[in-house]
Write an enzyme that holds these catalytic residues in place. Structure first.
Site, mmCIF file in Angstrom:
data_model
loop_
_atom_site.group_PDB
_atom_site.id
_atom_site.type_symbol
_atom_site.label_atom_id
_atom_site.label_comp_id
_atom_site.label_asym_id
_atom_site.label_seq_id
_atom_site.Cartn_x
_atom_site.Cartn_y
_atom_site.Cartn_z
ATOM 1 N N GLY A 35 22.821 32.582 43.912
ATOM 2 C CA GLY A 35 23.919 32.223 44.884
ATOM 3 C C GLY A 35 24.174 33.033 46.066
ATOM 4 C CE LYS A 36 18.861 35.283 47.343
ATOM 5 N NZ LYS A 36 18.730 34.780 46.087
ATOM 6 C CG ASN A 47 9.300 32.408 49.414
ATOM 7 O OD1 ASN A 47 10.043 32.456 50.547
ATOM 8 N ND2 ASN A 47 9.013 33.429 48.987
ATOM 9 C CD GLN A 51 11.965 34.811 48.102
ATOM 10 O OE1 GLN A 51 11.775 36.009 49.036
ATOM 11 N NE2 GLN A 51 12.042 33.745 48.380
ATOM 12 C CB THR A 109 8.124 36.514 45.911
ATOM 13 O OG1 THR A 109 7.609 35.919 46.899
ATOM 14 C CG2 THR A 109 8.918 37.843 46.222
ATOM 15 C CB THR A 156 17.012 25.132 46.235
ATOM 16 O OG1 THR A 156 17.889 25.757 45.327
ATOM 17 C CG2 THR A 156 17.741 24.670 47.511
ATOM 18 N NE ARG A 213 9.082 25.471 40.458
ATOM 19 C CZ ARG A 213 8.298 26.751 40.409
ATOM 20 N NH1 ARG A 213 7.227 26.858 39.843
ATOM 21 N NH2 ARG A 213 8.793 27.398 41.474
ATOM 22 N N PRO A 214 13.067 22.143 36.860
ATOM 23 C CG PRO A 214 13.007 21.334 34.681
ATOM 24 C CD PRO A 214 12.065 21.165 36.061
ATOM 25 C CG ASP A 251 31.719 27.772 37.919
ATOM 26 O OD1 ASP A 251 31.211 28.808 38.356
ATOM 27 O OD2 ASP A 251 31.648 26.569 38.130
ATOM 28 N N GLY A 300 32.708 28.293 41.410
ATOM 29 C CA GLY A 300 32.213 26.790 41.900
ATOM 30 C C GLY A 300 31.497 27.223 42.997
HETATM 31 P P1 GDP Z 1 20.280 31.459 46.274
HETATM 32 O O1 GDP Z 1 18.749 31.236 46.459
HETATM 33 O O2 GDP Z 1 20.742 32.869 46.065
HETATM 34 O O3 GDP Z 1 21.012 31.276 47.740
HETATM 35 O O4 GDP Z 1 21.082 30.320 45.338
HETATM 36 P P2 GDP Z 1 20.425 28.769 45.378
HETATM 37 O O5 GDP Z 1 21.304 27.954 46.413
HETATM 38 O O6 GDP Z 1 19.199 28.501 45.017
HETATM 39 O O7 GDP Z 1 21.181 28.380 43.939
HETATM 40 C C1 GDP Z 1 22.600 28.477 43.482
HETATM 41 C C2 GDP Z 1 23.380 27.295 43.440
HETATM 42 O O8 GDP Z 1 24.427 27.595 42.574
HETATM 43 C C3 GDP Z 1 23.514 26.456 44.509
HETATM 44 O O9 GDP Z 1 23.680 25.279 44.076
HETATM 45 C C4 GDP Z 1 25.206 26.721 44.553
HETATM 46 O O10 GDP Z 1 25.605 25.675 45.536
HETATM 47 C C5 GDP Z 1 25.578 27.007 43.422
HETATM 48 N N1 GDP Z 1 26.474 28.122 43.410
HETATM 49 C C6 GDP Z 1 26.822 29.160 43.947
HETATM 50 N N2 GDP Z 1 27.600 29.939 43.480
HETATM 51 C C7 GDP Z 1 28.129 29.217 42.579
HETATM 52 C C8 GDP Z 1 29.277 29.537 41.580
HETATM 53 O O11 GDP Z 1 30.104 30.455 41.458
HETATM 54 N N3 GDP Z 1 29.644 28.593 40.604
HETATM 55 C C9 GDP Z 1 28.974 27.346 40.395
HETATM 56 N N4 GDP Z 1 29.030 26.520 39.599
HETATM 57 N N5 GDP Z 1 27.883 27.000 41.298
HETATM 58 C C10 GDP Z 1 27.552 28.004 42.505
HETATM 59 P P1 IMO Z 2 15.634 32.301 46.551
HETATM 60 O O1 IMO Z 2 15.910 32.923 47.867
HETATM 61 C C1 IMO Z 2 13.877 31.896 42.799
HETATM 62 C C2 IMO Z 2 9.361 32.744 42.502
HETATM 63 C C3 IMO Z 2 8.512 31.505 42.238
HETATM 64 C C4 IMO Z 2 7.349 32.189 41.507
HETATM 65 C C5 IMO Z 2 7.370 33.706 42.488
HETATM 66 C C6 IMO Z 2 6.086 33.670 43.433
HETATM 67 O O2 IMO Z 2 16.317 30.804 46.722
HETATM 68 O O3 IMO Z 2 16.399 32.830 45.684
HETATM 69 P P2 IMO Z 2 6.287 32.470 45.802
HETATM 70 O O4 IMO Z 2 6.052 31.137 46.218
HETATM 71 O O5 IMO Z 2 7.383 33.127 46.366
HETATM 72 O O6 IMO Z 2 4.837 33.150 46.110
HETATM 73 O O7 IMO Z 2 6.579 32.576 44.217
HETATM 74 O O8 IMO Z 2 8.509 33.848 42.952
HETATM 75 N N1 IMO Z 2 10.122 32.678 43.695
HETATM 76 C C7 IMO Z 2 11.719 32.185 43.600
HETATM 77 N N2 IMO Z 2 12.582 32.090 42.605
HETATM 78 N N3 IMO Z 2 14.547 31.963 43.948
HETATM 79 C C8 IMO Z 2 13.515 32.014 44.923
HETATM 80 O O9 IMO Z 2 14.215 32.151 46.227
HETATM 81 C C9 IMO Z 2 12.020 32.163 45.032
HETATM 82 N N4 IMO Z 2 11.049 32.302 45.750
HETATM 83 C C10 IMO Z 2 10.058 32.657 45.112
HETATM 84 O O10 IMO Z 2 9.128 30.585 41.360
HETATM 85 O O11 IMO Z 2 7.599 32.760 40.403
HETATM 86 MG MG MG Z 3 17.546 29.667 45.902
#
Ligand code: GDP
Ligand code: IMO
Ligand code: MG
Length: 451
Positions: free
Chosen positions: A14-15, A37, A234, A249, A316, A320-321, A350, A435
């Site tokens: 959730g960065k 990625n 990452q 990565t 995202t 993938r699940p 939450d 949330g």
């Molecule tokens: P990031 O790659 O670290 O920026 O995280 P992602 O966006 O890939 O995944 C985080 C997911 O969780 C996104 O769908 C966000 O909208 C959601 N999210 C972030 N913070 C929260 C939280 O505190 N609660 C819930 N339920 N969802 C959140």
């Molecule tokens: P954010 O910034 C979660 C994982 C891939 C794989 C490994 C190497 O959204 O947190 P790559 O394509 O980087 O060579 O894959 O790293 N991976 C991530 N997992 N969040 C990411 O980015 C990722 N970026 C790469 O699933 O295991």
């Molecule tokens: Mg992400």
């Protein structure tokens, strides 16, 4: 003032959401590693933005910089910028001329090598974006940099050196048939086709005045008193040096990466705040071991399904699940040390609400010994049996009301969980995510106010 935001676990903590919140006080948001990625989600006024390359702060109209430590696929970048423009956001994105370019053959090679590695269970489950092969070429001193796209002679020279090597690798080593069976990849290995497309990309970058000397650009901003926010992609445990190699990565998401990946010195970044983003449980999109994974029996799998659905834990970038596990506290202690956290933000509190049980992996049993740190080899990590600690579950509440009232309105059991985490990592909790919306975060501290 600088604030560096780093993933504490396996990515997707959730960065993006926290960068968006604290980005309000930043003037410039800088990505320092990785490429498309990454998938960072920002939800603002009910509108969801999924960003791979454009720094999350751009949604708020901040200048976004892709530092020299990034690998940039210009096709993705332009399509993301064009999409945002269509949605009424006109992002100001600058690209380091020292950043490396992901070329089409990097993606092809990423896919092939993953397939070959899977025979020996060494595939990382990459995003298939060509990240690893591009960093390989960077280290091999045969990469193409953004600055090279601006000079057709240099671009041609670089392509003429590297492309035949890659074509030989693809055809002779991996047996790719570029004439017949895989003819769709032929252009990815064709110097003329690449030269044409990428010199045109260079002209667009020049027309739109997008390229910068990142270190110099950021130094000028600092001299003008502007605030810089570094947005890690990452997470620490998939860092190429500090993560679970080889299921990692190919860059350094850790805070040190912010220096080398941007051209801003460590003394500057070290004087600022370094905030770790923690998900209240674990999610993982790639392969490799995961000691606290919820996959032991049907009951655990059902619990993982519930958390996955409630937390929307689907990649995202790839859809993938995500695999689900309890929080791994040795992993967090490792992250706090490697990054030198000054504070943490804990998201998804939450999502755990209303469960029948809440556990954390407090320590590991490894070969008959108890340890509170992550071992150095991934094989040892795979042998670790978590030593769990149980927490009182917290109820589902009106999270919007909590967001308005503040930290003390969180359920008591959730506050106990957070206070335990804070003690274990040795730094305060700056924010609590309850949330996905920008408003659904309890902000206790704004790191930009902690000068
Ligand atoms: P990031 O790659 O670290 O920026 O995280 P992602 O966006 O890939 O995944 C985080 C997911 O969780 C996104 O769908 C966000 O909208 C959601 N999210 C972030 N913070 C929260 C939280 O505190 N609660 C819930 N339920 N969802 C959140
Ligand atoms: P954010 O910034 C979660 C994982 C891939 C794989 C490994 C190497 O959204 O947190 P790559 O394509 O980087 O060579 O894959 O790293 N991976 C991530 N997992 N969040 C990411 O980015 C990722 N970026 C790469 O699933 O295991
Ligand atoms: Mg992400």
């Amino acid at each position: 003032m600088t604030v560096t935001i780093v993933g504490s676990q396996l990515g997707d903590e959730g960065k993006g959401a926290l960068v968006d919140i604290w980005g309000g006080d930043a003037d410039v948001v800088v990505r320092y590693q990785g490429g498309d990625n990454a998938g960072h989600t920002v939800v603002h006024d009910g509108t969801e933005y999924k960003l791979s390359l454009v720094p999350s702060g751009a949604i708020r109209g901040k200048t976004g910089v892709l530092g020299n430590g990034c690998v940039v696929n210009p096709r993705t970048l332009f399509s993301e910028i064009d999409d945002l423009r269509e949605r009424g956001v006109d992002p100001d994105v600058r690209l380091a001329r020292r950043a490396h370019v992901i070329l089409p053959f990097h993606r092809v090679l990423d896919g092939i090598e993953e397939e070959v590695k899977s025979d020996s269970d060494l595939d990382a489950g990459t995003t298939g974006r060509g990240i690893g092969p591009t960093y390989e070429d960077k280290a091999g001193r045969r990469g193409v940099r953004v600055g090279d796209l601006l000079d057709p002679d240099v671009l041609r020279e670089r392509l003429e050196y590297v492309v035949p090597q890659k074509r030989t690798l693809a055809t002779e080593v991996y047996g790719l048939d570029l004439v017949d069976e895989h003819a769709e990849y032929a252009e990815a290995f064709d110097v003329e086709a690449l030269f044409e497309e990428y010199s045109e990309i260079g002209r667009r970058l020049e027309r739109e005045e997008m390229t910068v000397n990142a270190g110099e650009f950021l130094a000028e901003k600092r001299e003008n008193g502007e605030n810089l926010l570094f947005e890690g992609a990452q997470g620490t445990s998939i860092d190429i040096d500090h993560g679970i190699y080889p299921y990692v990565t190919s860059s350094n998401p850790t805070a040190g990466g912010a220096c080398v990946g941007s051209g801003v010195g460590p003394s500057v970044i070290g004087r600022g705040e370094v905030v770790g983003v923690v998900k209240a449980y674990l999610s993982r999109v790639g392969t490799g071991p995961l000691p606290t994974e919820l996959d032991g029996d049907e009951r655990e799998e059902a619990l993982a399904d519930e958390i996955r659905e409630r937390g929307g834990e689907f990649g995202t970038v790839t859809g993938r699940p995500r695999r689900i596990g309890w929080l791994d506290v040795p992993m967090l202690r490792h992250a706090a040390r490697v990054n030198g956290f000054t504070g943490i933000g804990v998201n998804h509190v939450d999502v755990l609400a209303g469960l029948d049980e809440v556990k954390v992996g407090h320590a590991y049993e490894l070969d008959g010994e108890t340890t509170e740190t992550m071992p150095t080899t991934t094989e040892e990590w795979a042998r670790c049996e978590p030593v769990y600690r149980e927490f009182e579950p917290w109820p589902e509440v009106d999270w919007n009301a909590v967001a308005e009232e503040g930290y003390d309105a969180l359920p008591e059991a959730a506050r106990e969980y957070l206070s335990y985490l804070s003690t274990e990592v040795g730094v305060p909790v700056y924010a609590v995510g309850i949330g996905p919306n920008r408003e659904q975060t309890v902000v206790r501290e704004n790191p930009f106010d902690l000068d």
